[in-house]
Design a protein around this motif. Structure first.
Motif, mmCIF file in Angstrom:
data_model
loop_
_atom_site.group_PDB
_atom_site.id
_atom_site.type_symbol
_atom_site.label_atom_id
_atom_site.label_comp_id
_atom_site.label_asym_id
_atom_site.label_seq_id
_atom_site.Cartn_x
_atom_site.Cartn_y
_atom_site.Cartn_z
ATOM 1 N N THR A 37 3.719 -4.130 -10.451
ATOM 2 C CA THR A 37 4.057 -4.112 -9.029
ATOM 3 C C THR A 37 4.470 -5.504 -8.556
ATOM 4 O OG1 THR A 37 3.298 -3.534 -6.794
ATOM 5 C CG2 THR A 37 1.693 -4.570 -8.243
ATOM 6 N N ARG A 39 3.967 -6.228 -5.273
ATOM 7 C CA ARG A 39 3.163 -6.557 -4.093
ATOM 8 C C ARG A 39 2.081 -7.556 -4.449
ATOM 9 N NH1 ARG A 39 -1.900 -4.772 -4.063
ATOM 10 N NH2 ARG A 39 -2.509 -2.684 -4.735
ATOM 11 N N HIS A 75 7.167 1.179 0.398
ATOM 12 C CA HIS A 75 6.734 0.236 1.435
ATOM 13 C C HIS A 75 7.170 -1.198 1.091
ATOM 14 C CE1 HIS A 75 4.524 3.543 3.096
ATOM 15 N NE2 HIS A 75 3.723 3.627 2.063
ATOM 16 N N ASN A 77 7.846 -2.609 -1.680
ATOM 17 C CA ASN A 77 7.387 -3.173 -2.951
ATOM 18 C C ASN A 77 7.802 -2.269 -4.101
ATOM 19 O OD1 ASN A 77 5.736 -5.547 -2.078
ATOM 20 N ND2 ASN A 77 4.584 -3.954 -1.003
ATOM 21 N N TYR A 79 7.130 -0.576 -7.884
ATOM 22 C CA TYR A 79 6.065 -0.147 -8.785
ATOM 23 C C TYR A 79 6.708 0.484 -10.008
ATOM 24 C CZ TYR A 79 2.934 -0.573 -4.732
ATOM 25 O OH TYR A 79 2.230 -1.042 -3.648
ATOM 26 N N ASP A 138 -4.257 -4.261 6.003
ATOM 27 C CA ASP A 138 -2.867 -4.128 6.426
ATOM 28 C C ASP A 138 -2.721 -4.432 7.911
ATOM 29 O OD1 ASP A 138 -1.985 -3.216 3.872
ATOM 30 O OD2 ASP A 138 -2.742 -1.208 4.348
#
Length: 204
Positions: A37, A39, A75, A77, A79, A138
């Motif tokens: 990922t 993120r 969102h 990012n 993966y 978040d």
């Protein structure tokens, strides 16, 4: 005997990571696929245990070389799941769990039609919002975007073999364990596990 591939999908905040953690604690024959990922790590997440954390350029390089079984942008990012690692683990007899979104699940099912699809739903949309806020990880903008996308994600529930309503945690974990055990009892798996028995049954 090759292992099984299990896909667990849910909107963010529905509790799939907690459920999968409960499964892994109770069944030593199941391994978690560690995705790549872009993120940032959340508090408590460990490189190589929860994710492989890479920058966007590195991720795109892996993607362009065909290293991923599936990948998606979620969102803002990226993966992705390592293709070679999954195939090696299944060939070695391990049952592998993938925690991925519905887009990734579609890609995986095309490559592994026998994969078991499991969708985790929150008990209600209000409960989902409460869980997202309670995490405290978040911003309000991120929470709003996750909630906006959650309804669309949940509309893909019909593409999966099993659905778990994650209301009572221990019951939901027990449901997930039952699904994994049932997947091992499928006729094709039992034939691979006990070929001599099935050969005997098919003799004239």
């Amino acid at each position: 005997m090759p292992g099984s591939l299990l896909i667990v999908t849910a909107p963010s905040g529905a509790g799939k990571t907690t459920l999968v953690g409960g499964l892994l604690e109770r069944d030593a024959n199941v391994r978690l696929s560690v995705s790549y990922t872009t993120r940032a790590p959340r508090e408590g997440e460990v490189e190589g245990v929860h994710y492989h954390f890479v920058d966007v350029a590195s991720f795109r390089g892996l993607r362009d070389r065909g290293e991923f079984l599936e990948w998606a942008e979620v969102h803002d990012n990226y993966y992705g799941t390592s293709k070679s690692w999954i195939r090696e683990q299944i060939a070695a007899g391990s049952d592998i769990v993938l925690e991925i979104d519905w887009q990734g699940a579609q890609q995986v099912r095309r490559a592994f039609p026998d994969a078991v699809g499991i969708f985790v739903l929150p008990p209600s949309f209000d409960a989902l919002e409460a869980r997202l806020r309670s995490r405290g990880t978040d911003s309000e903008d991120v929470i709003a975007r996750r909630l906006l996308g959650a309804r669309g994600e949940m509309r893909h529930v019909g593409e999966f073999d099993y659905v778990i309503l994650n209301d009572a945690l221990e019951e939901a974990i027990a449901d997930l364990i039952a699904i994994v055990r049932a997947s091992r009892m499928r006729c094709a798996r039992q034939r691979e596990r006990h070929p001599e028995y099935f050969d005997f049954l098919e003799q004239d």
